[in-house]
Design a protein around this motif. Structure first.
Motif, PDB file in Angstrom:
ATOM      1  N   ILE A   1       0.830  -0.995  -0.133  1.00 56.38           N
ATOM      2  CA  ILE A   1       0.055   0.009   0.010  1.00 56.38           C
ATOM      3  C   ILE A   1       0.899   1.093   0.077  1.00 56.38           C
ATOM      4  CG2 ILE A   1      -1.744  -1.372   1.309  1.00 56.38           C
ATOM      5  CD1 ILE A   1      -0.940   0.590   3.829  1.00 56.38           C
ATOM      6  N   SER A   2       0.133   2.407  -0.467  1.00 51.84           N
ATOM      7  CA  SER A   2       0.897   3.709  -0.281  1.00 51.84           C
ATOM      8  C   SER A   2      -0.043   4.487   0.680  1.00 51.84           C
ATOM      9  CB  SER A   2       1.205   4.254  -1.571  1.00 51.84           C
ATOM     10  OG  SER A   2       1.788   3.232  -2.417  1.00 51.84           O
ATOM     11  N   GLY A   3       0.667   5.122   1.669  1.00 48.84           N
ATOM     12  CA  GLY A   3       0.001   5.919   2.520  1.00 48.84           C
ATOM     13  C   GLY A   3      -0.558   5.419   3.762  1.00 48.84           C
ATOM     14  N   GLN A   4      -1.722   5.891   4.344  1.00 47.67           N
ATOM     15  CA  GLN A   4      -2.398   5.592   5.284  1.00 47.67           C
ATOM     16  C   GLN A   4      -3.587   4.534   5.091  1.00 47.67           C
ATOM     17  OE1 GLN A   4      -3.617   9.240   7.074  1.00 47.67           O
ATOM     18  NE2 GLN A   4      -1.916   9.190   8.727  1.00 47.67           N
ATOM     19  N   ILE A   5      -3.984   3.884   6.163  1.00 48.30           N
ATOM     20  CA  ILE A   5      -5.071   2.724   6.134  1.00 48.30           C
ATOM     21  C   ILE A   5      -6.150   3.447   6.911  1.00 48.30           C
ATOM     22  CG2 ILE A   5      -5.764   0.632   6.728  1.00 48.30           C
ATOM     23  CD1 ILE A   5      -3.292  -0.442   6.278  1.00 48.30           C
ATOM     24  N   HIS A   6      -7.490   3.319   6.381  1.00 49.71           N
ATOM     25  CA  HIS A   6      -8.626   3.943   7.139  1.00 49.71           C
ATOM     26  C   HIS A   6      -9.780   2.920   7.074  1.00 49.71           C
ATOM     27  CE1 HIS A   6      -6.756   7.731   7.176  1.00 49.71           C
ATOM     28  NE2 HIS A   6      -6.866   7.691   5.772  1.00 49.71           N
ATOM     29  N   HIS A   7     -10.418   2.514   8.293  1.00 49.22           N
ATOM     30  CA  HIS A   7     -11.603   1.638   8.128  1.00 49.22           C
ATOM     31  C   HIS A   7     -12.835   2.453   8.344  1.00 49.22           C
ATOM     32  CE1 HIS A   7      -8.898  -1.989   9.425  1.00 49.22           C
ATOM     33  NE2 HIS A   7      -8.618  -1.430   8.381  1.00 49.22           N
ATOM     34  N   TRP A   8     -13.808   2.479   7.527  1.00 48.05           N
ATOM     35  CA  TRP A   8     -14.800   3.297   7.262  1.00 48.05           C
ATOM     36  C   TRP A   8     -16.034   2.233   7.591  1.00 48.05           C
ATOM     37  CZ3 TRP A   8     -14.649   8.474   7.077  1.00 48.05           C
ATOM     38  CH2 TRP A   8     -13.245   8.875   6.737  1.00 48.05           C
ATOM     39  N   LEU A   9     -17.141   2.639   8.413  1.00 42.15           N
ATOM     40  CA  LEU A   9     -18.264   2.185   8.506  1.00 42.15           C
ATOM     41  C   LEU A   9     -19.425   3.252   8.333  1.00 42.15           C
ATOM     42  CD1 LEU A   9     -19.293  -0.560  10.010  1.00 42.15           C
ATOM     43  CD2 LEU A   9     -19.303   0.701  12.107  1.00 42.15           C
ATOM     44  N   GLY A  10     -20.363   2.470   7.504  1.00 42.90           N
ATOM     45  CA  GLY A  10     -21.542   3.260   7.104  1.00 42.90           C
ATOM     46  C   GLY A  10     -22.795   2.901   8.058  1.00 42.90           C
ATOM     47  N   THR A  11     -23.957   3.568   7.862  1.00 38.83           N
ATOM     48  CA  THR A  11     -25.117   3.444   8.402  1.00 38.83           C
ATOM     49  C   THR A  11     -25.767   1.909   8.186  1.00 38.83           C
ATOM     50  OG1 THR A  11     -26.381   4.320   6.443  1.00 38.83           O
ATOM     51  CG2 THR A  11     -25.612   5.862   8.349  1.00 38.83           C
ATOM     52  N   LEU A  12     -26.693   1.634   9.230  1.00 38.98           N
ATOM     53  CA  LEU A  12     -27.343   0.383   8.894  1.00 38.98           C
ATOM     54  C   LEU A  12     -28.245   0.148   7.726  1.00 38.98           C
ATOM     55  CD1 LEU A  12     -28.874   0.005  12.731  1.00 38.98           C
ATOM     56  CD2 LEU A  12     -26.905  -1.097  11.485  1.00 38.98           C
TER      57      LEU A  12
END
Length: 593
Positions: free
Chosen positions: A142-153
């Motif tokens: 990978i390049s750069g940072q890692i983000h974990h995203w969580l949406g609505t139900l």
């Protein structure tokens, strides 16, 4: 499973491995080190990984022992559980169906895709797949940072569900919704039957899936008020029992009255995606449901080291936690270390989390680290920023942070100090890892479905042991004479394998003065197969550049129609030094190739 000691059987029956010495010989890069006293039979085999930690039953090679605390009859190891101070529950054994899936080649080649099918958070990172072009081993980069995203139900109107939403919304077409992102022209490389099997297993075992299925049932009811799902951001400091649905999270109607700083609140419909904090105990289980099949908690800031006295006040760091997970234990089955390409992604994710945590600590403690440099004023003048408008707020990285400018500058000063005392180095050696080392092959023989690229932790551990033994061999056997100083740095190749650049200083009596003396130690010629067939095979298999040029014009080394590494080299009848002091090795047209 509790922490009580598990019964052990005879290790010989468990391993059933060949403990004999191998005749394979390690190789070096670019040139071949020659010494008449070192033969193929002198290969140093470090044995099998059959030593067990007395506290957590983790496997180690004998050379990984803590020398200071080990005795002749008792070897101690601290890289796993820190001498018994890391006390975590053993993972439960997965279902037989899951075990069989992890042994199938088709499933393992697409395991990252299958994990994404069931992942509850999105993996935000710039994944570089260009490195996997060609015939080399697979590498996750990978390049750069890692983000974990969580949406609505529930997804917005007229949009398909993604990730977590597929556990709650439109579950009548759940299999088709999960396979849709991986379909191209109506075709997919994933097996719908495998997806159905995995979904059935996770519905019965994963505490997170059970919680979201409960939310789905509430969404289908018409008389239920608007609600949220709260995922707890802390865990009990004392209890190490396996988590249940009740301690994973809860469904609430008024989250603002009960939520804490690190709780995750998943809204029903309102609100956009939210970024998950890396210190949340469900950060990894939400992203890797195939590795954390039961939805158990991961690392948490509430975990402490076990012990008596003041050691109880010491927290279990993120580095200690994941080091504990990345060790095979005796008579224990874990999916994490059998994850193949998914394990590579997990290790990269873990590394980024640890590095970001260290950077957060440095950023919040700048007053401590900036004392010696007067809050960056000296750095600004060294950079040439003499104008006040160019000097802004900086985050100073201390020399203890690996890879920082001060870290590199400190080691650079140390190297100059060595040169000032011992003069210029005599030898530059590149020690390269070989995945066909017999120790690595014997270890991976326990896992027939895995390749060497699937266990980068084992490759790094064996390389570290080999490097230390190589340096010890050079100093004790004196193949280059008396070694007065050494300096080395470890790097990683494009394909993930480690290699080490070593500088050696020798005593004045061992310094090479004539060009003909070079031939006693270094050979750039292909060995004669009739004289030393074993060495000839090593050179042909591991040390030949190419093919490139007319044979392979699209090779990576080709630049403007010629090899950027200047191969093939010119033939030289004798070794000599040119006017600039550069050495040209003897390369005679022997016709061995």
């Amino acid at each position: 499973m509790s922490r009580e000691k598990r019964p052990r059987t005879e290790l010989s029956s468990f391993f059933n491995q060949n403990h004999g010495q191998s005749s394979r010989q390690a190789s070096y890069r670019s040139t071949l080190l020659r010494n008449t006293h070192v033969t193929a039979s002198s290969y140093i085999d470090i044995g099998d990984c059959d030593n067990v930690c007395e506290f957590c039953d983790a496997f180690f090679w004998y050379d990984e022992r803590a020398v200071a605390s080990s005795t002749r009859h008792r070897s101690r190891y601290t890289q796993c559980c820190k001498g018994g101070r890391v006390a975590l529950p053993y993972p439960r054994r997965p279902y037989t169906t899951i075990i069989h899936l992890f042994q199938q080649a088709d499933f393992m080649s697409n395991i990252r895709a299958y994990n994404s099918v069931f992942s509850m958070t999105s993996f935000g990172a710039k994944v570089d797949d260009t490195i996997n072009r060609g015939s080399g081993s697979y590498v996750f980069k990978i390049s750069g940072q890692i983000h974990h995203w969580l949406g609505t139900l529930c997804p917005p109107p007229n949009e398909r569900p993604h990730f977590l939403q597929m556990y709650v919304y439109d579950t009548e077409n759940e299999i088709a919704n999960r396979l849709h992102p991986f379909s191209l022209g109506g075709q997919t490389s994933l097996c719908p039957e495998t997806v159905s099997i995995l979904l059935t297993i996770m519905e019965s075992t994963n505490a997170l899936v059970k919680l979201f299925r409960t939310a789905r049932d509430l969404c289908s009811s018409s008389d239920v008020p608007d609600f949220c799902v709260r995922l707890y951001g802390s865990r009990d400091k004392v209890s190490y029992d396996m988590p249940s649905q009740a301690c994973i999270g809860a469904i609430v109607t008024d989250p603002d009255l009960t939520c804490t700083q690190f709780d995750i609140i998943i809204r029903h419909k309102d609100g956009g995606p939210q970024r998950i904090n890396k210190i949340h105990p469900l950060y990894m289980p939400l992203q890797y449901p195939l590795l954390f099949l039961y939805g158990e908690h991961g690392w948490s800031s509430d975990l402490y080291l076990r012990g008596d006295g003041n050691s109880r006040d010491k927290k279990l760091t993120m580095n200690m936690y994941y080091s504990y997970l990345l060790h095979d234990c005796y008579n224990l089955y874990t999916l994490l270390l059998r994850g193949g390409r998914l394990l590579q992604q997990f290790i990269v994710d873990v590394y980024i989390c640890i590095e970001e945590s260290r950077l957060d600590y440095i950023r919040l403690n700048q007053n401590t680290f900036r004392a010696d440099f007067l809050q960056g004023i000296k750095d600004a003048f060294q950079r040439g920023d003499t104008d006040g408008k160019d000097v802004g707020k900086r985050t100073v990285l201390p020399s203890s942070f690996v890879g920082s400018p001060r870290y590199m500058y400190k080691h650079y000063q140390d190297a100059l100090a060595i040169c000032r005392v011992h003069g210029k180095p005599q030898y530059f050696i590149t020690f390269t890892c070989n995945v066909k080392w017999p120790e690595i092959e014997r270890y991976l023989s326990r896992y027939p479905s895995l390749k060497s690229q699937d266990r980068p932790d084992i490759i790094a551990r064996v390389f570290h042991i080999k490097l230390r033994l190589f340096l010890k061999f050079v100093k004790t056997r004196k193949v280059f004479g008396d070694i007065t100083a050494d300096l080395y740095t470890v790097e990683f190749q494009k394909r993930g394998l480690p290699h080490c650049h070593i500088l050696l200083w020798v005593a004045p009596t061992s310094v090479i003065k004539d060009a003909c003396d070079v031939d006693k130690f270094i050979s750039a010629e292909i060995p004669d197969p009739s004289v030393d067939h074993h060495l000839y095979k090593i050179v042909i298999d591991l040390m030949i550049h190419g093919p490139c040029g007319l044979l392979k014009p699209n090779s990576q080394c080709m630049v403007s129609g010629s090899c950027s590494k200047n191969f093939p080299k010119h033939y030289e009848p004798e070794t000599y030094f040119d006017d600039n002091g550069h050495i040209h090795y003897r390369r005679r047209p022997t016709g061995s190739l």
